[in-house]
Design an enzyme around this catalytic site. Structure first.
Site, PDB file in Angstrom:
ATOM      1  N   LYS A 243       0.840  -1.208   0.000  1.00  8.72           N
ATOM      2  CA  LYS A 243       0.000   0.000   0.000  1.00  8.72           C
ATOM      3  C   LYS A 243       0.875   1.259   0.000  1.00  8.72           C
ATOM      4  O   LYS A 243       2.065   1.189   0.364  1.00  8.72           O
ATOM      5  CB  LYS A 243      -0.943  -0.030   1.198  1.00  8.72           C
ATOM      6  CG  LYS A 243      -0.283  -0.143   2.550  1.00  8.72           C
ATOM      7  CD  LYS A 243      -1.288  -0.584   3.615  1.00  8.72           C
ATOM      8  CE  LYS A 243      -0.649  -0.567   4.988  1.00  8.72           C
ATOM      9  NZ  LYS A 243      -1.544  -1.137   6.011  1.00  8.72           N
TER      10      LYS A 243
ATOM     11  N   ARG B 152     -11.639  -0.610  13.266  1.00 11.97           N
ATOM     12  CA  ARG B 152     -11.220   0.230  12.138  1.00 11.97           C
ATOM     13  C   ARG B 152     -11.851  -0.264  10.845  1.00 11.97           C
ATOM     14  O   ARG B 152     -12.670   0.409  10.248  1.00 11.97           O
ATOM     15  CB  ARG B 152      -9.687   0.229  12.045  1.00 11.97           C
ATOM     16  CG  ARG B 152      -9.139   1.191  11.016  1.00 11.97           C
ATOM     17  CD  ARG B 152      -7.635   1.142  10.886  1.00 11.97           C
ATOM     18  NE  ARG B 152      -7.157  -0.076  10.249  1.00 11.97           N
ATOM     19  CZ  ARG B 152      -5.906  -0.260   9.825  1.00 11.97           C
ATOM     20  NH1 ARG B 152      -4.999   0.701   9.993  1.00 11.97           N
ATOM     21  NH2 ARG B 152      -5.548  -1.385   9.252  1.00 11.97           N
TER      22      ARG B 152
ATOM     23  N   TYR C 108      14.277  31.267   8.666  1.00 14.91           N
ATOM     24  CA  TYR C 108      13.027  31.999   8.916  1.00 14.91           C
ATOM     25  C   TYR C 108      12.796  32.217  10.405  1.00 14.91           C
ATOM     26  O   TYR C 108      12.965  31.313  11.217  1.00 14.91           O
ATOM     27  CB  TYR C 108      11.843  31.209   8.370  1.00 14.91           C
ATOM     28  CG  TYR C 108      11.689  31.282   6.869  1.00 14.91           C
ATOM     29  CD1 TYR C 108      11.557  32.506   6.219  1.00 14.91           C
ATOM     30  CD2 TYR C 108      11.652  30.116   6.114  1.00 14.91           C
ATOM     31  CE1 TYR C 108      11.399  32.559   4.838  1.00 14.91           C
ATOM     32  CE2 TYR C 108      11.491  30.156   4.749  1.00 14.91           C
ATOM     33  CZ  TYR C 108      11.361  31.383   4.109  1.00 14.91           C
ATOM     34  OH  TYR C 108      11.203  31.427   2.756  1.00 14.91           O
TER      35      TYR C 108
ATOM     36  N   MET D  47      11.094  24.988   3.115  1.00 10.26           N
ATOM     37  CA  MET D  47      10.451  24.102   2.143  1.00 10.26           C
ATOM     38  C   MET D  47      11.475  23.272   1.369  1.00 10.26           C
ATOM     39  O   MET D  47      11.310  22.069   1.187  1.00 10.26           O
ATOM     40  CB  MET D  47       9.618  24.939   1.165  1.00 10.26           C
ATOM     41  CG  MET D  47       8.845  24.104   0.152  1.00 10.26           C
ATOM     42  SD  MET D  47       8.070  25.121  -1.109  1.00 10.26           S
ATOM     43  CE  MET D  47       6.815  25.961  -0.158  1.00 10.26           C
TER      44      MET D  47
HETATM   45  C1  PLP Z   1      -0.785  -2.100   6.687  1.00  7.68           C
HETATM   46  C2  PLP Z   1      -1.384  -3.407   6.964  1.00  7.68           C
HETATM   47  C3  PLP Z   1      -0.581  -4.545   7.062  1.00  7.68           C
HETATM   48  C4  PLP Z   1       0.930  -4.464   7.097  1.00  7.68           C
HETATM   49  O1  PLP Z   1       1.294  -3.930   8.352  1.00  7.68           O
HETATM   50  P1  PLP Z   1       2.836  -3.730   8.768  1.00  7.68           P
HETATM   51  O2  PLP Z   1       2.771  -3.282  10.181  1.00  7.68           O
HETATM   52  O3  PLP Z   1       3.371  -2.672   7.865  1.00  7.68           O
HETATM   53  O4  PLP Z   1       3.510  -5.026   8.575  1.00  7.68           O
HETATM   54  C5  PLP Z   1      -1.195  -5.776   7.189  1.00  7.68           C
HETATM   55  N1  PLP Z   1      -2.548  -5.867   7.229  1.00  7.68           N
HETATM   56  C6  PLP Z   1      -3.356  -4.797   7.168  1.00  7.68           C
HETATM   57  C7  PLP Z   1      -4.818  -4.965   7.253  1.00  7.68           C
HETATM   58  C8  PLP Z   1      -2.801  -3.519   7.063  1.00  7.68           C
HETATM   59  O5  PLP Z   1      -3.595  -2.448   7.013  1.00  7.68           O
END
Ligand code: PLP
Length: 381
Positions: free
Chosen positions: A57, A156, A276, A322
């Protein structure tokens, strides 16, 4: 293969910035795909025969989902997880047809046909999503695959227990349940009783569903031991070198090196205001270096921090701008660091987790915040 980056990956498949030459760039991000492969092998060894997916992701935690996927495929990994449908569609284009790709956040209503077209499997998180996927299967006249996520206590994503209990057998008509899964809220805290509570809730909930392989562990979950492994682990962070066992030595190899270029050096006298708001004034004569790297590149403006050069710590002075940060380089011999030289922000002297600690955040946020202006170099492919 269209090898126009010189690393085996079409430039368009790398995150932004990969087309900036090393000479032109203000900063250089080096990603060690060999280390990612070794980290995958280390996790596999712990899993002792249990399958291991790769979580890609947010563009592979900011490191490039396409090159990371290609590296993991070489290790035999053929199951990937992304968060969003759009990420899945892009990943399918880069990996081709051979791998399973699951979409963790589920499918937004009305997008199901796009998932079918790209051969993506939703993680079904609600009864409404299950109904939509069942109807998509019926309309397409074939069985469609999915993971069913239950909420074992993180509140969640995933079906709440009451929703799971209310499901009829027919609710799964036309759906091949590849995995029943859930996610741990506190896996990085080995002693937190929430882990075992969630595992037991997961046990109870999966028994209410049609029999299917199960998946619970993220990176840290793998280190909670065999009862958490089930049939598939889903590591992300550990693949990218983030410590899955905070407070203990990192069992993973570092993956990322981030270096910024010196744009200019100068000497200032006592009392000179720096940056700044003049939040810093020189307490004596100083030598300063300004690097081409700032909050637009993902470094938190509030983070008191330092860069490193040949093992020497060079503290930030004044505010993070920046596109630039000023370093106090007085500890280095005059002339040792000049325009175009590279200082290290993440690397052997300062790990991702160290940088996160200084910034008051976690390694995940450091990696996924990394900006688009770097020259990206993939090594170890
Ligand atoms: C992000 C995620 C993972 C991976 O988690 P890590 O802590 O990065 O290994 C696995 N399962 C779900 C549902 C996630 O959202």
């Amino acid at each position: 293969m269209n090898d126009d980056t010189g690393h085996g990956f079409p430039a368009a498949h790398c995150a932004g910035g990969s087309t900036v030459s090393e000479a032109a760039a203000g900063a250089i991000l080096t990603i060690d795909l060999g280390a990612i492969r070794e980290n995958y092998r280390r996790l596999k060894a712990r899993l002792a025969g249990v399958r291991c997916a790769g979580v890609l992701k947010a563009d592979g935690y900011g490191l490039g989902a396409a090159p990371v996927a290609a590296a993991l495929i070489k290790e035999g990994c053929d199951i990937f997880f992304v968060a969003l449908l759009g990420e899945g569609i892009a990943l399918r284009k880069s990996v081709g047809p051979g791998s399973d790709i699951f979409v963790l956040n589920g499918l937004p209503p009305g997008s199901e046909s796009e998932a079918v077209a790209a051969a993506l499997h939703p993680v079904v998180n609600s009864a409404a999503q299950l109904k939509a996927w069942r109807e998509t299967a019926r309309a397409s006249g074939r069985t469609l695959q999915a993971a069913i996520q239950v909420d074992s206590g993180m509140s969640r994503l995933g079906m709440p227990p009451a929703e799971v209990e209310a499901l009829s057998k027919e609710a799964f008509d036309g759906i091949d349940i590849r995995y029943v899964m859930s996610h741990l809220a506190c896996a990085d805290e080995t002693r937190n009783p929430a882990n075992e509570e969630q595992r037991l809730a997961f046990e109870r909930l999966r028994r209410m569903l049609p029999a299917a392989p199960a998946s619970l562990a993220n990176s840290s979950g793998i280190f909670l031991g065999a009862p958490y492994h089930y049939d598939l682990a889903r590591p992300g962070a550990a693949l990218y070198g983030i410590n899955p066992t905070p407070g203990e030595a990192n069992p993973m190899l570092p993956v990322v090196r981030l270096q910024a270029k010196v744009a200019q050096t100068r000497s200032v006298g006592e009392g000179a205001g720096v940056g700044y708001g003049h939040t810093y004034h020189a307490r004596g004569p100083l030598r300063l270096a300004t690097i081409s790297f700032g909050y637009a590149d993902g470094w938190h403006r509030r983070a008191a921090s330092a860069a490193w050069f040949e093992g020497m710590r060079l503290p930030f002075v004044g505010r993070v701008s920046m596109d630039s940060i000023v370093l106090d380089i007085s500890a280095l011999a005059a002339g040792r660091l000049g325009e175009g030289d590279l200082v290290e922000l993440i690397g052997p002297s300062q790990s991702v987790d160290d940088a996160a600690g200084h910034a008051g955040t976690i390694g995940y946020e450091i990696l996924t915040s990394l900006g688009a202006r770097f020259h990206r170099r993939y090594i170890g492919a």
